[in-house]
Motif scaffolding. Structure first.
Motif, PDB file in Angstrom:
ATOM      1  N   UNK A   1      30.620   9.004  63.104  1.00 49.16           N
ATOM      2  CA  UNK A   1      29.412   8.538  62.735  1.00 49.16           C
ATOM      3  C   UNK A   1      28.334   9.450  62.642  1.00 49.16           C
ATOM      4  N   UNK A   2      28.228  10.299  63.690  1.00 49.19           N
ATOM      5  CA  UNK A   2      27.162  11.530  63.827  1.00 49.19           C
ATOM      6  C   UNK A   2      27.204  12.415  62.809  1.00 49.19           C
ATOM      7  N   UNK A   3      28.240  12.796  62.005  1.00 48.05           N
ATOM      8  CA  UNK A   3      28.421  13.872  61.238  1.00 48.05           C
ATOM      9  C   UNK A   3      28.566  13.291  59.845  1.00 48.05           C
ATOM     10  N   UNK A   4      29.690  12.808  59.404  1.00 51.57           N
ATOM     11  CA  UNK A   4      30.211  12.565  57.963  1.00 51.57           C
ATOM     12  C   UNK A   4      29.917  10.936  57.620  1.00 51.57           C
ATOM     13  N   UNK A   5      29.728  10.057  58.386  1.00 59.10           N
ATOM     14  CA  UNK A   5      29.372   8.846  57.994  1.00 59.10           C
ATOM     15  C   UNK A   5      28.005   8.988  57.559  1.00 59.10           C
TER      16      UNK A   5
ATOM     17  N   UNK B   1      40.840   4.777  45.224  1.00 61.13           N
ATOM     18  CA  UNK B   1      40.240   6.037  44.864  1.00 61.13           C
ATOM     19  C   UNK B   1      40.166   6.878  46.351  1.00 61.13           C
ATOM     20  N   UNK B   2      40.546   7.869  46.363  1.00 58.56           N
ATOM     21  CA  UNK B   2      40.285   8.903  47.543  1.00 58.56           C
ATOM     22  C   UNK B   2      39.359  10.266  46.981  1.00 58.56           C
ATOM     23  N   UNK B   3      38.525  10.598  47.727  1.00 61.81           N
ATOM     24  CA  UNK B   3      37.301  11.682  47.478  1.00 61.81           C
ATOM     25  C   UNK B   3      37.761  12.737  48.482  1.00 61.81           C
ATOM     26  N   UNK B   4      38.224  13.911  47.990  1.00 61.09           N
ATOM     27  CA  UNK B   4      38.477  14.937  48.923  1.00 61.09           C
ATOM     28  C   UNK B   4      36.862  15.618  49.129  1.00 61.09           C
ATOM     29  N   UNK B   5      36.443  16.047  50.097  1.00 61.90           N
ATOM     30  CA  UNK B   5      35.249  16.486  50.319  1.00 61.90           C
ATOM     31  C   UNK B   5      35.180  17.864  51.067  1.00 61.90           C
ATOM     32  N   UNK B   6      34.638  18.920  50.782  1.00 62.49           N
ATOM     33  CA  UNK B   6      34.596  20.330  51.538  1.00 62.49           C
ATOM     34  C   UNK B   6      33.519  20.128  52.476  1.00 62.49           C
ATOM     35  N   UNK B   7      32.728  19.221  52.674  1.00 65.81           N
ATOM     36  CA  UNK B   7      31.662  19.167  53.619  1.00 65.81           C
ATOM     37  C   UNK B   7      31.387  17.716  53.823  1.00 65.81           C
ATOM     38  N   UNK B   8      30.474  17.682  54.811  1.00 70.27           N
ATOM     39  CA  UNK B   8      30.038  16.240  55.492  1.00 70.27           C
ATOM     40  C   UNK B   8      29.939  15.158  54.744  1.00 70.27           C
ATOM     41  N   UNK B   9      29.115  15.385  53.641  1.00 69.94           N
ATOM     42  CA  UNK B   9      28.507  14.141  52.623  1.00 69.94           C
ATOM     43  C   UNK B   9      29.474  14.712  51.241  1.00 69.94           C
ATOM     44  N   UNK B  10      29.374  13.552  50.559  1.00 67.91           N
ATOM     45  CA  UNK B  10      30.154  13.866  49.189  1.00 67.91           C
ATOM     46  C   UNK B  10      29.223  13.589  48.169  1.00 67.91           C
ATOM     47  N   UNK B  11      28.543  14.667  47.450  1.00 69.07           N
ATOM     48  CA  UNK B  11      27.693  14.543  46.432  1.00 69.07           C
ATOM     49  C   UNK B  11      28.222  13.980  45.189  1.00 69.07           C
ATOM     50  N   UNK B  12      29.600  14.103  44.742  1.00 64.57           N
ATOM     51  CA  UNK B  12      30.222  13.708  43.805  1.00 64.57           C
ATOM     52  C   UNK B  12      30.292  12.136  43.900  1.00 64.57           C
TER      53      UNK B  12
END
Length: 177
Positions: A126-130, A91-102
């Protein structure tokens, strides 16, 4: 039966050798690919996903470098990773921002059903999306073991990578590998 989950965060062309690429991202890629190839559990991916009017968004005004525009080469997973994703049907989640709430919500539901043994995160940056996804997951599932493999991550700079790892340690996210 509870499964281990590997989350591969935003290992897209723009973050490896594109508009926001770094030599550190390129250097960690072989280790990340080997981890994905040999991982015994579910592998899930995220993709940073922006519209063509990215520069008009709040993020675009603060980081005025077009990247991961949906449908572009830079938005795609790096080719070797895209092949692994397709082979496993992950599965691949597309996310419009740093973290994926979904993503956090769906994994929380799976955890509540007893389907998850642990979650490991790898990827960029590491310092943003991870870190954003790791903290969302830790908030949603405080008793679930959540770890980061620093050898399979890269930050915007080596210093920011190290700082993000320290913050995650402070928030009881395991830094292993």
């Amino acid at each position: 039966m509870a499964k281990k989950i590997l989350l591969v965060i935003d290992v897209q062309n723009d973050f490896v050798d594109g508009s926001l690429g770094t030599k550190e991202a390129q250097a960690m890629l072989p280790a990340l690919l080997e981890k994905v190839r040999t991982f015994d559990g579910d592998v899930i991916y995220t993709k940073d996903t922006h519209p063509e009017n990215y520069l008009e968004t709040q993020e675009g005004k603060k980081l005025p470098v077009p990247h991961c525009i949906k449908g572009t080469k830079g938005w795609e997973l790096v080719p070797a990773l895209a092949k692994l994703q397709q082979q496993r049907g992950s599965k691949v989640y597309e996310k419009p921002t740093f973290g994926s709430v979904m993503l956090a919500h769906e994994l929380h539901q799976r955890d509540t059903a007893g389907e998850i043994a642990s979650i490991e995160l790898v990827g960029l940056c590491t310092d943003i999306c991870v870190i954003s996804n790791a903290l969302l997951l830790k908030a949603a599932m405080p008793e679930l073991p959540i770890t980061i493999d620093p050898a399979c991550c890269a930050g915007v700079t080596p210093e920011k990578h190290a700082a993000a790892l320290e913050v995650m340690k402070s928030c009881q996210i395991g830094v292993e590998g």
